[in-house]
Design an enzyme around this catalytic site. Structure first.
Site, PDB file in Angstrom:
ATOM      1  N   GLU A   1       0.619   9.254  -0.603  1.00 59.74           N
ATOM      2  CA  GLU A   1       0.985   9.109  -1.860  1.00 59.74           C
ATOM      3  C   GLU A   1       0.770  10.439  -2.659  1.00 59.74           C
ATOM      4  O   GLU A   1      -0.057  11.369  -1.862  1.00 59.74           O
ATOM      5  CB  GLU A   1      -0.102   7.986  -2.674  1.00 59.74           C
TER       6      GLU A   1
ATOM      7  N   ARG B   1     -10.559  -0.284   2.064  1.00 62.25           N
ATOM      8  CA  ARG B   1     -12.000   0.069   1.315  1.00 62.25           C
ATOM      9  C   ARG B   1     -13.186   0.511   2.132  1.00 62.25           C
ATOM     10  O   ARG B   1     -13.474  -0.244   2.924  1.00 62.25           O
ATOM     11  CB  ARG B   1     -12.287  -1.012   0.247  1.00 62.25           C
TER      12      ARG B   1
HETATM   13 ZN    ZN Z   1      -4.914   5.655  -2.470  1.00 55.75          ZN
END
Ligand code: ZN
Length: 330
Positions: free
Chosen positions: A131, A208
């Protein structure tokens, strides 16, 4: 007078038959860390004051944008990509490959990492996720987590076991207009006070590592994915150096932030009229500031649209600051 009306009608109906510009309706996501900046700064019609994301160009099944104009109004972007590949230069990617979103972080996002294509295919039947972020706005002293200080995987594991994130995480300060490239494998987190425009691969796979021991409204901790994170995280962290390329023409300035095998992302400022021939299978556009026209279609602040391969020529007119994303790899 009658003639004028007739000409006008002809122009409108011709525009409606064209599929050169596909305007998209956003999909909003409410999150525990979301805020209301998307409304206060961009006048989006958000569902609540905990709106964390606006998926503005997405054909992903978790948030598939609806088409807002033209012959395919009301259809989803995934449907258009599936059924009218000719509008995308007959691209061969089986799924629409890119997802663009706005992120309003009113609180810190979890510290996370994304897998690459190979790991994501094997374990999640998904694309991986690299990203990049353009900082649209942020509060003073806003931070961001980008990478870590562990030199070996053992050091990383020990820091996670000791809950020693203060010394593990590489924390930087950000400012409006900053741009970051976050390839898969990079440990990262967006922090409170950031309004970010994110261009990513069309994937919703996040591992996470750390969530600040936060509990949701029902008193539950969010799930962590420490083992998968350790599988995919890059150790040691290597900071990414970007070389911006600037071009300038009459009425147009362009900064090319990123040009790699996945995306080509630029900021385009138009002040007047800017015209180009189009040879791209698609251009993913969002108006950050200003308003004007793209091939006679009215475009305003916050709007996202796709310029399809049907557009042989593109004419921008007005005062516009836009982010443009093209497919990389050329
Ligand atoms: Zn991310």
């Amino acid at each position: 007078m009658k003639e004028l009306k007739f000409i006008n009608l002809m122009l409108i109906s011709r525009r409606e038959l064209m599929n050169d510009i596909i305007i998209l309706n956003p999909v909003f996501k409410e999150t525990i860390w979301g805020g209301e900046r998307l409304k206060t700064q961009y006048n989006f019609d958000i569902p609540s004051c905990h709106t964390g994301e606006n998926w503005c160009i997405s054909a992903h099944h978790n948030g598939d944008c609806e088409i807002a104009n033209g012959a395919f109004k009301g259809k989803k972007l995934s449907w258009l990509y599936e059924n009218h590949r000719e509008l995308f230069g007959n691209m061969t990617a089986p799924e629409f490959p890119i997802l663009v979103k706005w992120i309003d972080a009113n609180d810190d996002l979890s510290v996370q990492v994304h897998p690459d294509d190979q790991y994501a295919k094997e374990h999640e039947d998904s694309l991986g996720k690299s990203e990049c972020w353009y900082v649209v706005d942020c509060d003073k002293e806003t931070k961001m987590v980008m990478g870590h200080h562990a030199k070996t995987k053992d050091e990383l594991v020990q820091a996670i076991e000791k809950d020693d994130y203060d010394s593990l995480l590489n924390v930087i300060h950000i400012a409006p207009g900053d741009f970051y490239w976050i390839p898969s494998g990079t440990l990262h987190a967006i922090c409170a006070g950031s309004l970010i425009y994110e261009v990513q691969q069309s994937s919703d796979i996040t591992y996470r590592v750390y969530d600040y021991h936060r509990k949701d409204a029902n008193g539950n901790l969010r799930e962590l994915h420490v083992q998968k994170s350790l599988d995919v995280v890059d150790v040691p962290y290597l900071p990414q150096q970007l070389n911006y390329q600037c071009t300038q023409q009459e009425d147009m300035q362009k900064v090319n932030y990123l040009d790699n095998h996945i995306f080509k992302v630029s900021k385009v400022n138009v002040d007047g009229k800017y015209q180009i021939e189009n040879h791209e299978p698609m251009r993913l556009m969002t108006v950050l500031e200003g308003e004007g026209f793209c091939n006679q279609e009215k475009i305003t602040k916050g709007m996202s649209f796709i310029i399809t391969s049907e557009a042989q020529k593109i004419v921008f007119e007005g005062h516009l600051v836009m982010i443009e994303t093209l497919l990389g790899g050329k």
